[in-house]
Motif scaffolding. Structure first.
Motif, short mmCIF file in Angstrom:
data_model
loop_
_atom_site.label_atom_id
_atom_site.label_comp_id
_atom_site.label_asym_id
_atom_site.label_seq_id
_atom_site.Cartn_x
_atom_site.Cartn_y
_atom_site.Cartn_z
N SER A 26 19.68 1.98 5.03
CA SER A 26 19.15 0.66 4.67
C SER A 26 18.88 0.60 3.18
O SER A 26 19.19 -0.38 2.51
CB SER A 26 17.87 0.38 5.45
OG SER A 26 17.26 -0.78 4.99
N SER A 27 18.34 1.68 2.63
CA SER A 27 18.08 1.76 1.19
C SER A 27 19.38 1.74 0.41
O SER A 27 19.50 1.08 -0.61
CB SER A 27 17.30 3.04 0.91
OG SER A 27 17.39 3.40 -0.43
N ALA B 186 22.18 0.35 1.37
CA ALA B 186 22.75 -1.00 1.49
C ALA B 186 22.11 -1.93 0.47
O ALA B 186 22.78 -2.75 -0.15
CB ALA B 186 22.55 -1.53 2.90
N LYS B 187 20.79 -1.79 0.28
CA LYS B 187 20.11 -2.63 -0.72
C LYS B 187 20.60 -2.28 -2.12
O LYS B 187 20.81 -3.14 -2.95
CB LYS B 187 18.60 -2.44 -0.64
CG LYS B 187 17.96 -3.27 0.42
CD LYS B 187 16.45 -3.15 0.32
CE LYS B 187 15.80 -4.00 1.39
NZ LYS B 187 14.36 -3.91 1.34
N ASN C 41 23.45 -1.14 -3.00
CA ASN C 41 24.84 -1.55 -3.19
C ASN C 41 25.09 -2.97 -2.71
O ASN C 41 26.17 -3.31 -2.28
CB ASN C 41 25.77 -0.58 -2.45
CG ASN C 41 25.71 0.81 -3.04
OD1 ASN C 41 25.55 0.97 -4.23
ND2 ASN C 41 25.82 1.81 -2.20
N LYS C 42 24.08 -3.80 -2.82
CA LYS C 42 24.15 -5.18 -2.37
C LYS C 42 25.30 -5.96 -3.03
O LYS C 42 25.82 -6.90 -2.46
CB LYS C 42 22.82 -5.85 -2.68
CG LYS C 42 22.58 -7.18 -2.08
CD LYS C 42 21.14 -7.58 -2.40
CE LYS C 42 20.85 -8.99 -2.03
NZ LYS C 42 19.48 -9.36 -2.33
N LEU C 43 25.69 -5.56 -4.23
CA LEU C 43 26.73 -6.26 -4.97
C LEU C 43 28.11 -5.62 -4.79
O LEU C 43 29.10 -6.14 -5.30
CB LEU C 43 26.38 -6.30 -6.46
CG LEU C 43 25.03 -6.92 -6.78
CD1 LEU C 43 24.76 -6.87 -8.27
CD2 LEU C 43 24.95 -8.35 -6.29
N GLU C 44 28.16 -4.51 -4.08
CA GLU C 44 29.40 -3.78 -3.87
C GLU C 44 30.48 -4.68 -3.28
O GLU C 44 30.28 -5.33 -2.27
CB GLU C 44 29.16 -2.59 -2.94
CG GLU C 44 30.33 -1.65 -2.81
CD GLU C 44 30.49 -0.76 -4.03
OE1 GLU C 44 31.64 -0.49 -4.40
OE2 GLU C 44 29.48 -0.34 -4.61
N ARG D 241 31.62 -7.48 -4.29
CA ARG D 241 31.51 -8.92 -4.56
C ARG D 241 32.18 -9.25 -5.89
O ARG D 241 32.31 -8.40 -6.76
CB ARG D 241 30.04 -9.34 -4.58
CG ARG D 241 29.41 -9.21 -3.19
CD ARG D 241 27.97 -9.57 -3.16
NE ARG D 241 27.78 -10.98 -3.49
CZ ARG D 241 26.59 -11.51 -3.74
NH1 ARG D 241 25.50 -10.77 -3.69
NH2 ARG D 241 26.47 -12.79 -4.03
N HIS E 290 27.77 -1.94 -11.16
CA HIS E 290 27.04 -2.45 -9.99
C HIS E 290 27.96 -2.60 -8.78
O HIS E 290 27.57 -3.17 -7.76
CB HIS E 290 26.40 -3.81 -10.32
CG HIS E 290 25.28 -3.71 -11.28
ND1 HIS E 290 24.01 -3.32 -10.93
CD2 HIS E 290 25.24 -3.94 -12.62
CE1 HIS E 290 23.24 -3.31 -11.99
NE2 HIS E 290 23.95 -3.68 -13.04
N LYS F 83 20.27 -8.06 -7.27
CA LYS F 83 20.06 -6.90 -6.41
C LYS F 83 18.64 -6.86 -5.86
O LYS F 83 18.36 -6.14 -4.91
CB LYS F 83 20.31 -5.60 -7.19
CG LYS F 83 21.76 -5.27 -7.36
CD LYS F 83 21.89 -4.03 -8.20
CE LYS F 83 22.67 -2.98 -7.48
NZ LYS F 83 22.94 -1.82 -8.34
N ASN G 20 16.01 -5.88 -7.64
CA ASN G 20 15.27 -4.78 -8.26
C ASN G 20 14.24 -5.26 -9.28
O ASN G 20 13.44 -4.50 -9.73
CB ASN G 20 16.23 -3.81 -8.96
CG ASN G 20 17.06 -3.06 -7.97
OD1 ASN G 20 16.74 -2.97 -6.81
ND2 ASN G 20 18.17 -2.51 -8.43
#
Length: 139
Positions: free
Chosen positions: A26-27, A29-30, A32-35, A37, A59, A132, A134
């Protein structure tokens, strides 16, 4: 009874390890939220495009650049918008026509429009960090 306690321990350990893996993925995935895109950057300075693409790449994202009508037709923006996830516009380095076209196109296609304070590399970096999650949105 002692045998029964020993039998439960491996199951408890397995459940605990599974929970730790779930939290870790889960961490990730957060992070790499922009992976994968893609983003459109309209305007800015030609000399910085390579640097801006490098920031996006760091990113895990792809950056497509349109010069905002200097050499490329502004109408090309309409063809690019459906294929991107979000559009960045540095408000100090873009024509009014290109900015208006981007805004109306983003509404039409349901894309996020992110105005940037300026065309600097740090401005784009901050925008990616905001996306992201952050950074707080204050400031």
């Amino acid at each position: 009874m002692g045998d029964r306690r020993n039998q439960l321990k491996p199951k408890q350990k397995q459940a605990r390890d599974s929970d730790a893996r779930d939290a870790s993925s889960s961490s990730d995935a957060k992070a790499n939220k922009l992976e994968g895109r893609s983003f459109l950057y309209v305007g800015g300075r030609d000399c910085q495009v390579a640097h801006l693409r490098q920031i996006a790449s760091s990113h895990g994202a792809e950056l497509i650049h349109h010069d905002g009508g200097l050499r490329e037709a502004v109408s090309r923006i309409d063809n690019i918008l459906p294929s991107v996830d979000c559009v960045f516009c540095p408000i100090d380095c873009i024509s009014h026509d290109a900015c208006l076209r981007v805004k109306t196109g983003c509404k039409k296609w349901g894309k996020a429009f992110v105005p940037l304070r300026n065309g600097s590399k740090s401005s784009l970096e901050r925008a990616f960090l905001d996306l992201k999650g952050n950074r707080s949105h204050a400031g």
